[in-house]
Design a protein around this motif. Structure first.
Motif, PDB file in Angstrom:
ATOM      1  N   THR A   1       0.847  -1.187   0.000  1.00  0.00           N
ATOM      2  CA  THR A   1       0.000   0.000   0.000  1.00  0.00           C
ATOM      3  C   THR A   1       0.880   1.233   0.000  1.00  0.00           C
ATOM      4  O   THR A   1       1.953   1.245   0.618  1.00  0.00           O
ATOM      5  N   THR A   2       0.434   2.263  -0.707  1.00  0.00           N
ATOM      6  CA  THR A   2       1.154   3.528  -0.744  1.00  0.00           C
ATOM      7  C   THR A   2       0.170   4.658  -0.516  1.00  0.00           C
ATOM      8  O   THR A   2      -1.036   4.513  -0.733  1.00  0.00           O
ATOM      9  N   GLY A   3       0.683   5.807  -0.083  1.00  0.00           N
ATOM     10  CA  GLY A   3      -0.147   6.983   0.148  1.00  0.00           C
ATOM     11  C   GLY A   3       0.066   8.017  -0.925  1.00  0.00           C
ATOM     12  O   GLY A   3       0.373   7.706  -2.071  1.00  0.00           O
ATOM     13  N   GLY A   4      -0.097   9.289  -0.541  1.00  0.00           N
ATOM     14  CA  GLY A   4       0.106  10.379  -1.482  1.00  0.00           C
ATOM     15  C   GLY A   4      -1.118  10.664  -2.319  1.00  0.00           C
ATOM     16  O   GLY A   4      -2.230  10.218  -2.026  1.00  0.00           O
ATOM     17  N   GLY A   5      -0.898  11.394  -3.406  1.00  0.00           N
ATOM     18  CA  GLY A   5      -2.000  11.830  -4.246  1.00  0.00           C
ATOM     19  C   GLY A   5      -2.633  10.722  -5.057  1.00  0.00           C
ATOM     20  O   GLY A   5      -3.786  10.831  -5.466  1.00  0.00           O
ATOM     21  N   THR A   6      -1.877   9.655  -5.340  1.00  0.00           N
ATOM     22  CA  THR A   6      -2.419   8.506  -6.074  1.00  0.00           C
ATOM     23  C   THR A   6      -2.108   7.237  -5.273  1.00  0.00           C
ATOM     24  O   THR A   6      -1.220   6.466  -5.630  1.00  0.00           O
ATOM     25  N   PRO A   7      -2.827   7.036  -4.167  1.00  0.00           N
ATOM     26  CA  PRO A   7      -2.549   5.867  -3.322  1.00  0.00           C
ATOM     27  C   PRO A   7      -2.828   4.565  -4.072  1.00  0.00           C
ATOM     28  O   PRO A   7      -3.677   4.515  -4.971  1.00  0.00           O
ATOM     29  N   GLN A   8      -2.080   3.530  -3.690  1.00  0.00           N
ATOM     30  CA  GLN A   8      -2.227   2.243  -4.351  1.00  0.00           C
ATOM     31  C   GLN A   8      -2.447   1.128  -3.332  1.00  0.00           C
ATOM     32  O   GLN A   8      -1.979   1.206  -2.191  1.00  0.00           O
ATOM     33  N   ASP A   9      -3.151   0.110  -3.767  1.00  0.00           N
ATOM     34  CA  ASP A   9      -3.383  -1.095  -2.969  1.00  0.00           C
ATOM     35  C   ASP A   9      -3.158  -2.283  -3.899  1.00  0.00           C
ATOM     36  O   ASP A   9      -3.951  -2.522  -4.811  1.00  0.00           O
ATOM     37  N   ILE A  10      -2.055  -3.007  -3.673  1.00  0.00           N
ATOM     38  CA  ILE A  10      -1.583  -4.016  -4.615  1.00  0.00           C
ATOM     39  C   ILE A  10      -1.398  -5.346  -3.897  1.00  0.00           C
ATOM     40  O   ILE A  10      -0.846  -5.398  -2.795  1.00  0.00           O
TER      41      ILE A  10
END
Length: 264
Positions: A41-50
């Protein structure tokens, strides 16, 4: 939509060591020896869930299987239904379909559904992920079969025992970026849930990757961003599978991502 699965036998062996790509929000779970699950998982303006699973094809307990043309449990069912019916350890959605008919080459458990044919809307931009009975797999671009007289995908030089079509030809070919992802979005600006299959350079390690999107905390990825993820994971050859609302990955008894359509 068809599905690919990884199954695992009953022997317990010590897994092979490996330097895993790391991120601050990476969680690794050993599912079985030779099968490791990454949740990133990542945050910021375009968070991701992989969710991504790395599979060691050299492990003798691991087998691969694509769904067959079997109504009720394998044809026209969700990834979870197929996975549960055959006892899969890992499963991911495969190629696109025209109703219940796969668009790309379709071979499941040694049985040929039909030959690969061209989709009129995109011409020949369809590739193939195929494996023989010994778990030797390739990702490649195939010309539509009507132009290849005498092509037989289940005998040499292909010997595919399981095969699915891919969305586009390839995103990575021998480590190089290629524009093989098709989603009808000019300029590669659209982010969607994505499903991907890729192989490392040794052709021994296979990845199933599901990228969530269309919800808070999961922006989805463009084709270029998905290609960059494949490179980050150490892939050498990579191709897109059926994504969007069909993106779903089954790991050890359950669908683990949040499907954007609400079900797999």
């Amino acid at each position: 939509m068809r599905a690919l699965i990884c199954t695992w036998g009953s022997l317990l062996l010590v897994g092979i060591g490996w330097a895993r790509p790391a991120s601050a929000a990476d969680t690794w779970t050993p599912v079985r020896p030779g099968v490791d699950w990454l949740h990133r998982t990542t945050g910021g303006g375009t968070p991701q869930d992989i969710h991504a699973v790395r599979i060691d094809l050299a492990m003798g307990q691991i087998g691969l299987r694509a769904s067959m043309n079997a109504p009720g449990t394998e044809r026209g069912v969700g990834t979870d239904t197929f996975a549960a019916s055959v006892g899969a350890l890992v499963a991911i959605g495969g190629d696109w379909s025209n109703g219940y008919t796969p668009v790309g080459l379709a071979i499941g458990n040694g049985f040929l559904w039909h030959d690969h044919y061209s989709n009129p809307s995109i011409g020949s931009r369809w590739g193939t992920f195929g494996c023989d009975v010994w778990n030797q797999c390739t990702l490649e671009a195939l010309t539509p079969l009507p132009t290849l007289l005498g092509y037989a995908p289940t005998i040499a030089p292909y010997r595919y025992y399981n095969a699915v079509g891919t969305n586009g030809v390839q995103m990575l070919n021998d480590g190089a970026n290629v524009p093989g992802c098709y989603d009808g979005c000019p300029g590669d600006t659209c982010r969607h849930p994505r499903s991907m299959v890729c192989l490392e350079q040794d052709d021994q390690h296979l990845w199933f990757v599901a990228i969530d999107g269309r919800r808070t905390g999961a922006s989805g990825m463009t084709c270029g961003e998905t290609r960059a993820l494949a490179t980050d994971l150490g892939c050498w050859d990579a191709a897109m599978l059926d994504g969007g609302g069909s993106t779903s990955i089954w790991i050890d008894g359950a669908i683990r991502n949040q499907t954007s359509d609400g079900s797999p």
